[in-house]
Design a protein around this motif. Structure first.
Motif, PDB file in Angstrom:
ATOM      1  N   TRP A  14       0.976  -1.154  -0.012  1.00 33.13           N
ATOM      2  CA  TRP A  14       0.071  -0.052   0.032  1.00 33.13           C
ATOM      3  C   TRP A  14       0.926   1.479  -0.080  1.00 33.13           C
ATOM      4  CZ3 TRP A  14      -3.969  -2.503   3.838  1.00 33.13           C
ATOM      5  CH2 TRP A  14      -4.828  -3.111   3.278  1.00 33.13           C
TER       6      TRP A  14
ATOM      7  N   SER B  88      -3.495 -12.826   4.656  1.00 33.97           N
ATOM      8  CA  SER B  88      -4.883 -12.242   4.937  1.00 33.97           C
ATOM      9  C   SER B  88      -4.390 -10.771   5.475  1.00 33.97           C
ATOM     10  CB  SER B  88      -5.649 -12.779   6.306  1.00 33.97           C
ATOM     11  OG  SER B  88      -4.658 -12.783   7.356  1.00 33.97           O
ATOM     12  N   PRO B  89      -5.268 -10.007   5.600  1.00 31.59           N
ATOM     13  CA  PRO B  89      -4.939  -8.542   6.046  1.00 31.59           C
ATOM     14  C   PRO B  89      -4.173  -8.608   7.360  1.00 31.59           C
ATOM     15  CG  PRO B  89      -7.178  -8.353   5.280  1.00 31.59           C
ATOM     16  CD  PRO B  89      -6.653  -9.925   5.316  1.00 31.59           C
ATOM     17  N   GLN B  90      -4.410  -9.317   8.198  1.00 25.66           N
ATOM     18  CA  GLN B  90      -3.767  -9.315   9.568  1.00 25.66           C
ATOM     19  C   GLN B  90      -2.209  -9.903   9.314  1.00 25.66           C
ATOM     20  OE1 GLN B  90      -6.882 -10.488   9.113  1.00 25.66           O
ATOM     21  NE2 GLN B  90      -8.066 -10.868  10.747  1.00 25.66           N
TER      22      GLN B  90
ATOM     23  N   ASN C  94      -0.084  -7.571   7.998  1.00 31.70           N
ATOM     24  CA  ASN C  94       0.329  -6.483   8.727  1.00 31.70           C
ATOM     25  C   ASN C  94       1.447  -7.050   9.463  1.00 31.70           C
ATOM     26  OD1 ASN C  94      -1.306  -4.379   8.226  1.00 31.70           O
ATOM     27  ND2 ASN C  94      -3.036  -5.133   9.696  1.00 31.70           N
ATOM     28  N   ALA C  95       1.562  -8.128   9.840  1.00 30.94           N
ATOM     29  CA  ALA C  95       2.628  -8.712  10.682  1.00 30.94           C
ATOM     30  C   ALA C  95       3.923  -9.092   9.979  1.00 30.94           C
ATOM     31  CB  ALA C  95       2.402  -9.660  11.475  1.00 30.94           C
TER      32      ALA C  95
ATOM     33  N   SER D  55      -9.778 -16.499  -1.525  1.00 34.27           N
ATOM     34  CA  SER D  55      -8.973 -15.477  -0.791  1.00 34.27           C
ATOM     35  C   SER D  55      -8.268 -16.527   0.317  1.00 34.27           C
ATOM     36  CB  SER D  55      -9.575 -14.375  -0.071  1.00 34.27           C
ATOM     37  OG  SER D  55      -8.591 -13.518   0.554  1.00 34.27           O
ATOM     38  N   TYR D  56      -7.343 -15.878   1.207  1.00 29.70           N
ATOM     39  CA  TYR D  56      -6.792 -16.785   2.250  1.00 29.70           C
ATOM     40  C   TYR D  56      -6.475 -18.287   1.761  1.00 29.70           C
ATOM     41  CZ  TYR D  56      -6.529 -16.548   7.382  1.00 29.70           C
ATOM     42  OH  TYR D  56      -5.818 -16.661   8.709  1.00 29.70           O
TER      43      TYR D  56
ATOM     44  N   GLN E 234      -7.603  -7.972  -7.298  1.00 31.38           N
ATOM     45  CA  GLN E 234      -7.599  -8.839  -6.242  1.00 31.38           C
ATOM     46  C   GLN E 234      -8.436  -8.553  -5.173  1.00 31.38           C
ATOM     47  OE1 GLN E 234      -5.424 -11.249  -6.551  1.00 31.38           O
ATOM     48  NE2 GLN E 234      -3.851 -10.452  -7.977  1.00 31.38           N
ATOM     49  N   THR E 235      -9.645  -7.921  -5.784  1.00 26.85           N
ATOM     50  CA  THR E 235     -10.928  -7.853  -4.839  1.00 26.85           C
ATOM     51  C   THR E 235     -12.171  -8.364  -5.663  1.00 26.85           C
ATOM     52  OG1 THR E 235     -11.219  -5.530  -5.462  1.00 26.85           O
ATOM     53  CG2 THR E 235     -10.277  -6.009  -3.285  1.00 26.85           C
TER      54      THR E 235
ATOM     55  N   ARG F 282      -3.211  -1.450  14.408  1.00 22.56           N
ATOM     56  CA  ARG F 282      -3.231  -2.400  13.422  1.00 22.56           C
ATOM     57  C   ARG F 282      -3.661  -3.978  13.854  1.00 22.56           C
ATOM     58  NH1 ARG F 282       1.160  -1.069   9.533  1.00 22.56           N
ATOM     59  NH2 ARG F 282       1.503  -3.314   9.429  1.00 22.56           N
ATOM     60  N   ARG F 283      -4.328  -4.451  12.963  1.00 25.45           N
ATOM     61  CA  ARG F 283      -4.922  -5.900  13.276  1.00 25.45           C
ATOM     62  C   ARG F 283      -3.900  -7.027  13.057  1.00 25.45           C
ATOM     63  NH1 ARG F 283      -9.163  -6.953   8.326  1.00 25.45           N
ATOM     64  NH2 ARG F 283      -8.216  -5.443   6.869  1.00 25.45           N
ATOM     65  N   ILE F 284      -3.731  -7.644  14.148  1.00 28.05           N
ATOM     66  CA  ILE F 284      -2.834  -8.932  13.909  1.00 28.05           C
ATOM     67  C   ILE F 284      -3.582 -10.077  14.341  1.00 28.05           C
ATOM     68  CG2 ILE F 284      -0.658  -7.519  13.835  1.00 28.05           C
ATOM     69  CD1 ILE F 284      -0.093  -8.797  16.691  1.00 28.05           C
TER      70      ILE F 284
ATOM     71  N   SER G  25     -11.170  -7.088  13.758  1.00 28.90           N
ATOM     72  CA  SER G  25     -10.608  -7.079  12.251  1.00 28.90           C
ATOM     73  C   SER G  25     -11.283  -5.866  11.727  1.00 28.90           C
ATOM     74  CB  SER G  25     -10.608  -8.267  11.631  1.00 28.90           C
ATOM     75  OG  SER G  25     -10.272  -8.557  10.318  1.00 28.90           O
TER      76      SER G  25
ATOM     77  N   GLU H 194      -7.532   1.176   8.464  1.00 27.13           N
ATOM     78  CA  GLU H 194      -6.906   0.944   6.993  1.00 27.13           C
ATOM     79  C   GLU H 194      -7.345   1.955   5.940  1.00 27.13           C
ATOM     80  OE1 GLU H 194      -6.774  -3.162   6.367  1.00 27.13           O
ATOM     81  OE2 GLU H 194      -5.563  -3.469   8.168  1.00 27.13           O
TER      82      GLU H 194
ATOM     83  N   LYS I 176      -8.986   1.222   3.418  1.00 27.34           N
ATOM     84  CA  LYS I 176      -8.642   0.625   1.954  1.00 27.34           C
ATOM     85  C   LYS I 176     -10.245   0.256   1.489  1.00 27.34           C
ATOM     86  CE  LYS I 176      -4.378   1.711   1.675  1.00 27.34           C
ATOM     87  NZ  LYS I 176      -4.146   2.602   0.828  1.00 27.34           N
TER      88      LYS I 176
ATOM     89  N   GLU J 152     -14.842  -5.160  -1.679  1.00 24.81           N
ATOM     90  CA  GLU J 152     -13.398  -4.844  -1.050  1.00 24.81           C
ATOM     91  C   GLU J 152     -13.570  -5.228   0.497  1.00 24.81           C
ATOM     92  OE1 GLU J 152     -12.356  -1.052  -3.657  1.00 24.81           O
ATOM     93  OE2 GLU J 152     -13.201  -0.673  -1.727  1.00 24.81           O
TER      94      GLU J 152
ATOM     95  N   GLU K  15     -13.234  -9.092   0.728  1.00 24.06           N
ATOM     96  CA  GLU K  15     -11.824  -9.402   0.512  1.00 24.06           C
ATOM     97  C   GLU K  15     -10.900  -8.995   1.795  1.00 24.06           C
ATOM     98  OE1 GLU K  15      -9.921 -11.205  -1.497  1.00 24.06           O
ATOM     99  OE2 GLU K  15      -7.955 -10.579  -0.879  1.00 24.06           O
ATOM    100  N   LEU K  16     -11.337  -7.704   2.437  1.00 27.93           N
ATOM    101  CA  LEU K  16     -10.292  -7.411   3.441  1.00 27.93           C
ATOM    102  C   LEU K  16     -10.745  -8.151   4.747  1.00 27.93           C
ATOM    103  CD1 LEU K  16      -9.066  -4.016   2.104  1.00 27.93           C
ATOM    104  CD2 LEU K  16      -8.048  -6.175   2.108  1.00 27.93           C
TER     105      LEU K  16
ATOM    106  N   SER L  79     -11.228 -11.415   4.795  1.00 25.17           N
ATOM    107  CA  SER L  79     -11.382 -12.786   4.490  1.00 25.17           C
ATOM    108  C   SER L  79     -10.151 -13.505   5.681  1.00 25.17           C
ATOM    109  CB  SER L  79     -10.831 -13.018   3.085  1.00 25.17           C
ATOM    110  OG  SER L  79      -9.232 -12.494   3.082  1.00 25.17           O
ATOM    111  N   GLY L  80      -9.503 -12.551   6.465  1.00 23.58           N
ATOM    112  CA  GLY L  80      -8.776 -13.238   7.504  1.00 23.58           C
ATOM    113  C   GLY L  80      -9.489 -13.701   8.520  1.00 23.58           C
TER     114      GLY L  80
END
Lengths: 337, 170
Positions: free
Chosen positions: A79, A99-101, A104-105, A235-236, A331-332, B71-73, B125, B132, B134, B140, B143-144, B146-147
């Motif tokens: 990003w 995944s987004p999480q 991030n790490a 996804s994922y 990717q979405t 931030r999410r982790i 999340s 974020e 986004k 969107e 997708e975001l 999906s974790g």
């Protein structure tokens, strides 16, 4: 998880000094290493927390490229406005992964050094030449739907799981490392290796070496590119086959095309010889198919993964079409155009 | 030499631990933490914050999602000692009974859960997703988010709830 000594060095030099010992691991985002330690696949005696080292930035390089810090998280890389604008293929590939999480790490250096997700590598009750040299390979003749079709050996058929690295292969990135013998640069094509008779070696890092950054040369693949990832869910999930394409189109003909595959080998799979077939061609299913056959020359199924050979061929043709038409895979919106 | 190394460096704390300062839901505390302790285990077993859930413990489900410095982790894959100085927000810090976070209210309004086990992770999340900035469209958000897996399959209502809150903020 086994017990270990924990160190938090204050500088890269201190980290490398501490990293020279036996059974030592550098810990960055931890998304792979901690998981491997929970499964007892990896049992380091010392964990060196490198998260405080000043390797988390993006720098401009002379000549127009970028240096991506090894400790910059994948999400921040994907990003970053400079990466989005100048290397959209890399952004796309990173955002196709995990995944987004996790993004991030997980860090850029850690993404390079993540280990295979082969079920047998992860299951300490089974043989695995990568985890325990000489113990055998459970995947050969076993459950191998996710395994390699190219470049495998009779000792290991694991794949490298990264999406980011597939884009890096196409972008001719260079990995910057430092270690007991000083700094050096490793072209991405030489960074990961095929299993051969030393499947425990994923890459060409020497003991104690630490990735400090990834250099992207100045390139203009901002229109004709795509990252197409084919997997069991949208996804994922890790790639069964992924295709990164960067192309230059001049007067309706392909001036240059670069293609790398993920999910099919122990490293991102690319052939600059095969790419010569596309140079000067008009984009067409025939030209793309001939290239796919050349890139996939020597592909061998292991039984459950035989389908990957046809999946890869069709995916290559589709991805080249997306790149030639400047309609990169979203990717979405996961519909494949 | 490296700074924080096992027992020799910190004779005053239990052997093998590393003094670690964390701000959790606004409260700063310093603990002697064994380096192999994940943030998830610290929250649940050390701090009695059991809102954060252990699903897979391998970064494959998202039930353990918390916010670290916004931030999410996945807290299951993060060693607590590596977060010294960080600001952590769990579901307990987002809202409380009688003072629900907008995402918690939206999850109720949209019937965005059944068994509820994934819900704290979903909500943390979603807050990370909002931070974020986004995700704006349904695709969107899907997708975001999906974790975070939901084995009850409340996905469509989860997306509705998140979109509702994003709309309120827009």
């Amino acid at each position: 998880m086994n017990r270990f000594d924990y160190a938090r060095p204050a500088s890269v030099a201190e980290a490398v000094q501490a990293g020279a010992g036996e059974q030592v691991r550098y810990l960055a985002g931890g998304t792979n290493l901690i998981d491997l330690m929970k499964e007892n696949v990896d049992r380091p005696m010392t964990v060196i927390d490198i998260n405080r080292l000043p390797l988390g930035v993006i720098e401009e390089l002379d000549g127009g490229g970028l240096r991506l810090g090894a400790l910059l998280p994948n999400a921040d890389t994907a990003w970053d406005a400079r990466v989005e604008q100048r290397y959209p293929l890399l952004s796309s590939a990173i955002l196709a992964g995990a995944s987004p999480q996790l993004r991030n790490a997980a860090t850029n250096g850690g993404n390079l050094n993540q280990r295979t997700r082969c079920y047998y590598f992860y299951d300490v009750a089974t043989p695995c030449n990568k985890r325990e040299p000489g113990s055998g390979c459970g995947a050969i003749g076993g459950v191998n739907r996710i395994h390699a079709i190219l470049g495998a050996s009779d000792q290991c058929i694991a794949t490298h799981p990264s999406d980011m690295c597939v884009a890096l292969a196409v972008l001719d990135a260079t990995v910057q490392v430092t270690g007991p013998d000083g700094d050096r640069s490793i072209p991405i094509a030489d960074y990961h290796r095929l299993p051969g008779d030393e499947p425990w070696r994923d890459n060409t890092l020497k003991p104690g070496e630490l990735v400090t950054g990834i250099d992207l040369p100045a390139e203009d693949f901002t229109q004709n590119y795509t990252y197409l990832k084919l997997r069991d869910r949208l996804s994922y999930a890790f790639a069964l086959v992924s295709i990164a394409v960067a192309m230059r189109v001049e007067d309706g003909a392909i001036a240059e095309a670069r293609v790398a595959l993920g999910g099919v080998a122990h490293k991102p799979w690319r052939s600059t010889e095969a790419e010569k077939l596309l140079k000067g061609q008009q984009p067409s299913p025939q030209a793309f198919g001939a290239f796919a056959d050349a890139l996939l020359a020597g592909a061998v199924g292991q039984g459950e993964n035989d389908f990957k050979i046809l999946l890869a061929r069709k995916g290559i043709i589709r991805a080249l079409k997306q790149a030639a038409e400047a309609t990169p895979q979203s990717q979405t919106d996961k519909r494949v155009a | 030499m490296p700074t924080a190394v096992n027992s020799a460096t910190y004779a005053a704390v239990p052997i093998g631990t590393v003094p670690t300062t964390l701000t959790i839901n606004g409260e700063t505390r310093t603990r002697a933490i064994e380096p192999w302790t994940t943030l998830l285990d610290l929250l649940r077993e050390g701090e009695d914050l059991i809102g954060t859930k252990k699903g897979c413990d391998h970064g494959q489900c998202g039930a353990c999602t918390v916010l670290v410095d916004g931030r999410r982790i996945n807290s299951c894959l993060k060693l607590a000692v590596t977060l010294d100085g960080a600001n952590i927000t769990t579901i307990e810090g987002l809202g409380q009974p009688g003072d629900l976070h907008p995402l918690q209210s939206a999850f109720c309004d949209h019937d965005a859960f059944q068994c509820g086990y994934c819900t704290p992770g979903q909500i943390c999340s979603a807050q990370g997703l909002i931070n974020e900035g986004k995700a704006r469209t349904r695709d969107e958000v899907r997708e975001l988010m999906s974790g975070n897996l939901c084995r009850c399959g409340a996905y469509s209502n989860i997306v509705d709830a998140v979109l509702d809150v994003i709309g309120e903020k827009a």
